[in-house]
Write a protein that holds these residues in place. Sequence first.
Motif: not given
Lengths: 758, 423
Positions: B341-343, B400-404
């Motif tokens: 996951p992205i921080v 955070h929600e879609s692009l990742h």
Amino acid sequence: MKFQIEDVTVYFPYDHIYPEQYAYMVELKRALDARGHCLLEMPTGTGKTIALLSLITSYTLSKPNNPVKLIYCTRTVHEMEKTLAELKLLHAYQTTHIGDRARILAVGLSSRKNLCVNSRVLAAENRDSVDASCRRLTASWVRAAAAANPNLPTCEFFEEYEKAGSNAVLPPGVYTLQDLRAYGKEKGWCPYFLARHMVQFANVVVYSYQYLLDPKVAGYISKEMQKESVVVFDEAHNIDNVCIEALSVSVRRQTLEGARRNLSKMRQEIEKFKATDAGRLRAEYNRLVEGLAQRGNLPFTDNWLSNPALPDDILKEAVPGNIRRAEHFLHVLRRLVQYLEGRLETDNVEKEGPVGFVASINTHAGIDQKTLKFCYDRLHSLMLTLEITDTDEFLHIQTICDFATLVGTYTRGFSIIIEPFDERMPHIPDPVLQLSCHDASLAIKPVFDRFQSVVITSGTLSPIDLYPRLLNFHPVVSRSFTMSLTRDCICPMVLTRGSDQLPVSTKFDMRSDLGVVRNYGRLLLEMASVVPDGIVCFFVSYSYMDGIVNSWNENGILKEIMQHKLVFIETQDVVETTLALDNYRKACDCGRGAIFFSVARGKVAEGIDFDRHYGRLVIMFGVPFQYTLSKILLARLEYLRDTFQIKEGDFLTFDALRQAAQCVGRVIRSKADYGMMIFADKRYSRHDKRSKLPGWILSHLRDAHLNLSTDMALHIAREFLRKMAQPYDKAGGSGRKTLLSQEDVEKMSDGILNEMQY
Amino acid sequence: MNNGNGRRLNGETEEDDDDEGSEGDLDAWERTYADERSWESLQEDESGLLRPVDNKTLYHAQYRRRIRSLSSQATTSRIQKGLIRYLYIVVDLSRAAAEMDYRPSRMAVVAKHVEAFIREFFDQNPLSQLGLVTIKDGIAHCLTDLGGSPESHVKALMGKLECSGESSLQNALDLVHGYLNQIPSYGHREVLILYSALSTCDPGDILETIQKCKKSKMRCSVIGLSAEIFICKHLCQETGGSYSVAMDESHFKELILEHAPPPPAIAEFAIANLIKMGFPQRAAESSIAICSCHKEAKVGGGYTCPRCKARVCELPTECRICGLTLISSPHLARSYHHLFPIVPFDEVSSSVLNDPHNRLPRSCFGCQQSLPNPGNKPSLRVACPKCKQHFCLDCDIYIHESLHNCPGCESFRHSKTPIATEE
């Protein structure tokens, strides 16, 4: 954790402490300082026991010059074990902190049935027969005979214990009943006698109420206790009833018949002794001439139950001449039994004071008051002389003598009531003669007089000002504490109307009203459909429960309820009730859901916890007033009014509300728990009733919840259950501090303390 | 006069009675508005026109809190996630599901959100499969078998919306256990139970069934619709699932969507092993073939299994003929972000913003729109802790929600060499 309360360093075995526990300790400490008695009310589930134990032991530690002994009285064996287990934890903590100085000896004492390790004795089914079979093996004459004839059975544990003599002591430590048994087995010593011996030396003694309050037991178990003792009565909301029961005797036909059998048996024994060992009877006679006080020389296994409620001077007096000889004494008893039989043959309810009754005995049976007074001790002495070991068979004559002694001793606070039949079943003759004590202070007075501090504590002692009057003492501290909660986990409601907006009540003129019955039924049905797992219902009496369940069955409500949950009912039979309870728990565990119908003042209401999912809701149908037409109650009310200026209504309400609070208090046993309480009667909304509920319930009873109808209650229940199902933070949010760490306690100001009390 | 007064008083007391009762519990329709109080969040602007208050910051704060709690769980100990999930949704359609405390009924609300959940589930877990089970009249029915097509599940559920009888947790668990036991060991067996009833009528000992589920590593989670039930709590505790109870409809939605991201892998399954998968090619538009899943002749569309050349309609699925797991590469790629996951981005503190020596970028790195003027409104921008680029709040959520993927870090990686030489 370790902290200071004024000049005492308190060792508390947990890292965090509830604020109310801290406040409780502060008050308790002040009472100990003042060497006075105190009354403390704190809700269950807040750690009363550990607060008490850790303060009192720490108090002793910080004042090594005058060590205080702790006598902790519990109601049941289960509670005794729990208390000792907590003490063990505390003791371990204290020894790690201050080493050997913290060493104490703590023992639990219970009856032979709970402590015996001899398998032959334990085979007996009830307490009295265990006692008797123990005596059969350990009485001094049995042992003497066994010394001559090795084939006679004795108890090897007791023999070992005797052999060890003064070496038979317990090393310091905390001993639960189980530990005692294990220790006894290991050493081969009798745990019961060992514990009884050690009680005098122990720093902490945990035993049941009876050992202090029941005059038949107390004198001889608790005789040696030092004055510098702190006596704690835990769960003491019914202490007045315990005191009264300890001094009340009821005599039925069976008792008298049994007494007659006992008498003839004793007569045969006397004849036998006369033929074989006349010297023994003469020796007894001489001893009696010298006075009963010398009884102390008897070997202690023979030691029996004596009567400390008797004034001291009687014990020093010699037994009156007319009952010194065994035959004469039997004659007196025979006349007494005959007289009582005559009195039972009445068709009317009779009520008499002790003075009049004694006078009537004197004229009809020719037994004077002084003779009556000595009956119990004389019987005791005679049974020892006759070497009777199966005491359980002689219970009937003991009851008679107990009765005689009480009647002869007290002139006030008692009455004798003879009822030819039970009020509720007038066609079945069941005559009973009751000597009922009205004054709870009589039995507890020696305790208050003798010991430095007496602590009376429970979850429900409201209204707290009534107890000192009932028990006739002056507490230096009487306080009620609330529970600090991270969330509102109790939801009391007063339901006054049914779904059709008509009032509901169990008032005498309304209880058989079909509308009320139906409204109660609908209430339960609706609640069963929204409350998960267990529901407990309390009714005011067995007869009312039978009636209402019957009519629910007739109009089909019961069937509808059963679609949601299974229904279990408490009966007067203990085995049946236990089975019902077991199955109730099982149904709650497996998710089927269940309802338990029970009766206020019943066994279930007193001793069984319905915590967690076993009781998400408790419904109190009606106000559990006592049966007000009962002769005994009326006599007691009259006495209370005349002696203590307590109004009848006040006492009845107090008693009813105390029972109600006790019933609903069953659902919540810890802070993590949650539960709802419904008081279903319009009378609860009145201030004089409601205000007698304990503070911790009242503080959660919102004004909006005082006058509800079924549908409104249903709505509140739904919301409450949803809210409670959400995860929560145990330590409490930033706003409400409910767990205090060491620093918090150190900087705790009086401000917080004052908040806790009201 | 007197008389009138008296009557008034009477009337008032009656009214008071009523008020006392309804106080504190508003009707459902009242509550919706009372909670939101939309009229209070209106503000006047300079010219006296009304305009709604900007709630964006508030929402964003909430969102950030969630992200942070998620990442604090995830990043501290690199948790392995179970990406290949086999989930059964058990919908309780017993009598209690007809209750009206949710509008129009519990059943309808559940169905609505199950539909949303199914779509979200496949979006987040492209490698996973899902099946539906209902409980009615004390018996559990299997509505759809495990499969990867959201449409067929939704259709099956909507067609079966009626309720009656008791509910039986044990029957449902037994049924699901039977199905899930056949799943290969790399798959994560999960059950999500949406439970309306407050009791369970079981034919046998449910505690044994729970132990059985525990033994075969089924993770059972329950969402209750009315109150906490001991046996559900016990089930979740034993099998490592989560138990929650919905307060209202929006809370229910939140709870059910929490089950969409993959759960942490169960330790016993965490050993890495290789799974054989097929990447079928999309068949030509005009070719005609009989598909193996519906047994119909279809023109175009569909995929061909690379091993046995059978035709399937949708991915991901398991080949009916040779049993090969068939997926497409984008599916695999989309699952990837759960593992890395992205921080969460840091808020730019107001002290930095107000510091005149710091030259901050004027516009958002993502959308290139100018960032609000610092000063009067603090912290309306965030910065990626790795690449130090600034983003606006909308982009933050989008990333955070879609692009990742963080655009800053991505472009940084591409231009890595030039920057290195510059320094």
